[in-house]
Design a protein around this motif. Structure first.
Motif, PDB file in Angstrom:
ATOM      1  N   ASP A 148     -65.306 -37.273  55.005  1.00 45.35           N
ATOM      2  CA  ASP A 148     -66.122 -37.900  53.960  1.00 45.35           C
ATOM      3  C   ASP A 148     -65.608 -37.570  52.562  1.00 45.35           C
ATOM      4  O   ASP A 148     -66.392 -37.459  51.606  1.00 45.35           O
ATOM      5  N   GLY A 149     -64.293 -37.368  52.436  1.00 50.46           N
ATOM      6  CA  GLY A 149     -63.718 -37.045  51.141  1.00 50.46           C
ATOM      7  C   GLY A 149     -63.983 -35.626  50.681  1.00 50.46           C
ATOM      8  O   GLY A 149     -63.769 -35.302  49.507  1.00 50.46           O
ATOM      9  N   LEU A 150     -64.457 -34.767  51.587  1.00 48.51           N
ATOM     10  CA  LEU A 150     -64.799 -33.384  51.249  1.00 48.51           C
ATOM     11  C   LEU A 150     -64.019 -32.409  52.117  1.00 48.51           C
ATOM     12  O   LEU A 150     -63.583 -32.744  53.220  1.00 48.51           O
ATOM     13  N   SER A 151     -63.864 -31.184  51.613  1.00 49.90           N
ATOM     14  CA  SER A 151     -63.304 -30.097  52.413  1.00 49.90           C
ATOM     15  C   SER A 151     -64.474 -29.377  53.081  1.00 49.90           C
ATOM     16  O   SER A 151     -65.429 -28.966  52.403  1.00 49.90           O
ATOM     17  N   TRP A 152     -64.396 -29.228  54.405  1.00 48.72           N
ATOM     18  CA  TRP A 152     -65.502 -28.633  55.152  1.00 48.72           C
ATOM     19  C   TRP A 152     -65.164 -27.218  55.609  1.00 48.72           C
ATOM     20  O   TRP A 152     -64.060 -26.940  56.082  1.00 48.72           O
ATOM     21  N   ILE A 153     -66.163 -26.335  55.457  1.00 46.18           N
ATOM     22  CA  ILE A 153     -66.033 -24.946  55.879  1.00 46.18           C
ATOM     23  C   ILE A 153     -67.097 -24.653  56.926  1.00 46.18           C
ATOM     24  O   ILE A 153     -68.285 -24.944  56.719  1.00 46.18           O
ATOM     25  N   GLY A 154     -66.683 -24.112  58.065  1.00 52.18           N
ATOM     26  CA  GLY A 154     -67.635 -23.710  59.091  1.00 52.18           C
ATOM     27  C   GLY A 154     -68.067 -22.275  58.870  1.00 52.18           C
ATOM     28  O   GLY A 154     -67.250 -21.421  58.520  1.00 52.18           O
ATOM     29  N   GLY A 170     -69.797 -28.778  52.932  1.00 52.15           N
ATOM     30  CA  GLY A 170     -68.829 -29.746  52.415  1.00 52.15           C
ATOM     31  C   GLY A 170     -68.694 -29.604  50.918  1.00 52.15           C
ATOM     32  O   GLY A 170     -69.688 -29.657  50.185  1.00 52.15           O
ATOM     33  N   MET A 171     -67.458 -29.413  50.431  1.00 50.55           N
ATOM     34  CA  MET A 171     -67.208 -29.201  49.012  1.00 50.55           C
ATOM     35  C   MET A 171     -66.195 -30.213  48.504  1.00 50.55           C
ATOM     36  O   MET A 171     -65.282 -30.615  49.221  1.00 50.55           O
ATOM     37  N   ASP A 172     -66.359 -30.619  47.222  1.00 49.70           N
ATOM     38  CA  ASP A 172     -65.439 -31.593  46.648  1.00 49.70           C
ATOM     39  C   ASP A 172     -64.205 -30.894  46.078  1.00 49.70           C
ATOM     40  O   ASP A 172     -64.018 -29.685  46.240  1.00 49.70           O
ATOM     41  N   LYS A 179     -72.470 -31.428  50.454  1.00 51.60           N
ATOM     42  CA  LYS A 179     -73.190 -31.703  51.690  1.00 51.60           C
ATOM     43  C   LYS A 179     -73.303 -30.425  52.516  1.00 51.60           C
ATOM     44  O   LYS A 179     -72.474 -29.530  52.418  1.00 51.60           O
ATOM     45  N   PHE A 180     -74.347 -30.390  53.364  1.00 53.29           N
ATOM     46  CA  PHE A 180     -74.536 -29.296  54.310  1.00 53.29           C
ATOM     47  C   PHE A 180     -74.899 -29.877  55.667  1.00 53.29           C
ATOM     48  O   PHE A 180     -75.537 -30.924  55.745  1.00 53.29           O
ATOM     49  N   ARG A 191     -78.538 -32.856  58.480  1.00 60.86           N
ATOM     50  CA  ARG A 191     -77.522 -33.148  57.473  1.00 60.86           C
ATOM     51  C   ARG A 191     -78.206 -33.337  56.123  1.00 60.86           C
ATOM     52  O   ARG A 191     -79.217 -34.031  56.034  1.00 60.86           O
ATOM     53  N   VAL A 192     -77.611 -32.756  55.105  1.00 59.18           N
ATOM     54  CA  VAL A 192     -78.197 -32.808  53.765  1.00 59.18           C
ATOM     55  C   VAL A 192     -77.153 -33.273  52.760  1.00 59.18           C
ATOM     56  O   VAL A 192     -76.068 -32.694  52.672  1.00 59.18           O
ATOM     57  N   ASP A 193     -77.470 -34.323  52.039  1.00 63.36           N
ATOM     58  CA  ASP A 193     -76.616 -34.838  50.968  1.00 63.36           C
ATOM     59  C   ASP A 193     -77.228 -34.470  49.622  1.00 63.36           C
ATOM     60  O   ASP A 193     -78.431 -34.700  49.403  1.00 63.36           O
TER      61      ASP A 193
END
Length: 222
Positions: A148-154, A170-172, A179-180, A191-193
């Motif tokens: 989604d155009g974001l870098s995701w961290i688990g 999710g970070m830009d 996002k979370f 999911r949270v936007d």
């Protein structure tokens, strides 16, 4: 269905927002660039406010969606306001945790020390924020790639914690939280936007206080 957000995904997020900067340890140095950027961004976050849309889905239940706004300030101050479809206000400050349901004309309050929060959420109630090393000691971080155009961290607790299985952040490109996603112990995914995000802006302390409206009954926990 109204569920205390502090018991589930948002409690995990706030723990991350409680991080303070410190000397980079050998463990931290071993993290990927994306993970390190997330930790640095969270370390620099003293206040955060945003509008949100929250969607919860489970295999055996219909999709539920709510929207509203929140304000957060370190350490452990939160105003979480659901506006649609059913209004609800939750406030956490250094003394009490309030939940107010306007449509029921009812509020409940309990001392912070007895807020019945466990696992990740319980860390919120500490007067001192977590150091970088403490965070890395409690959670396993992983680079979850791009989506989604974001870098995701688990983020996964190293020890089992009630209610929460794993968190994804999710970070830009500017390392701003966007996002979370939280997976609970029943494999239900929330999911949270976030929109209209303000980081380190001044927040009126009165937002973290609750005045009981006329005609509202109050349930007080000991």
């Amino acid at each position: 269905m109204k569920v205390s957000v502090l018991r589930y995904w948002f409690s995990a997020v706030l723990v991350l927002l409680g991080v303070v900067s410190g000397t980079v340890s050998d463990t931290a140095a071993a993290q990927s660039v994306a993970v390190d950027r997330m930790i640095e961004s969270l370390a620099s976050t003293q206040t955060l406010s945003a509008d949100f849309v929250q969607t919860t889905a489970a295999k055996s239940a219909r999709v539920r969606q709510s929207s509203g706004s929140f304000w957060m300030a370190k350490p452990g101050m939160l105003r979480w306001e659901i506006k649609k479809p059913y209004p609800q206000l939750q406030i956490l400050n250094d003394k009490e945790f309030w939940i107010f349901d306007p449509d029921l004309a009812q509020a409940s309050v309990r001392p912070v020390a007895a807020a019945s929060l466990t696992g990740i959420a319980a860390l919120l109630l500490n007067s001192n924020v977590l150091t970088r090393e403490q965070l890395l000691d409690r959670y396993e971080f992983s680079d979850a790639g791009q989506r989604d155009g974001l870098s995701w961290i688990g983020v996964t607790p190293k020890k089992p914690e009630p209610g929460i299985k794993r968190l994804a952040v999710g970070m830009d490109a500017d390392a701003q939280l966007r996002k979370f996603e939280i997976t609970d112990s029943l494999d239900q995914i929330t999911r949270v936007d976030l929109m209209k995000i303000f980081k380190n802006a001044s927040i009126d302390p009165k937002l973290f206080q609750f005045s009981v409206p006329a005609g509202v009954s109050v349930l007080r926990a000991p």
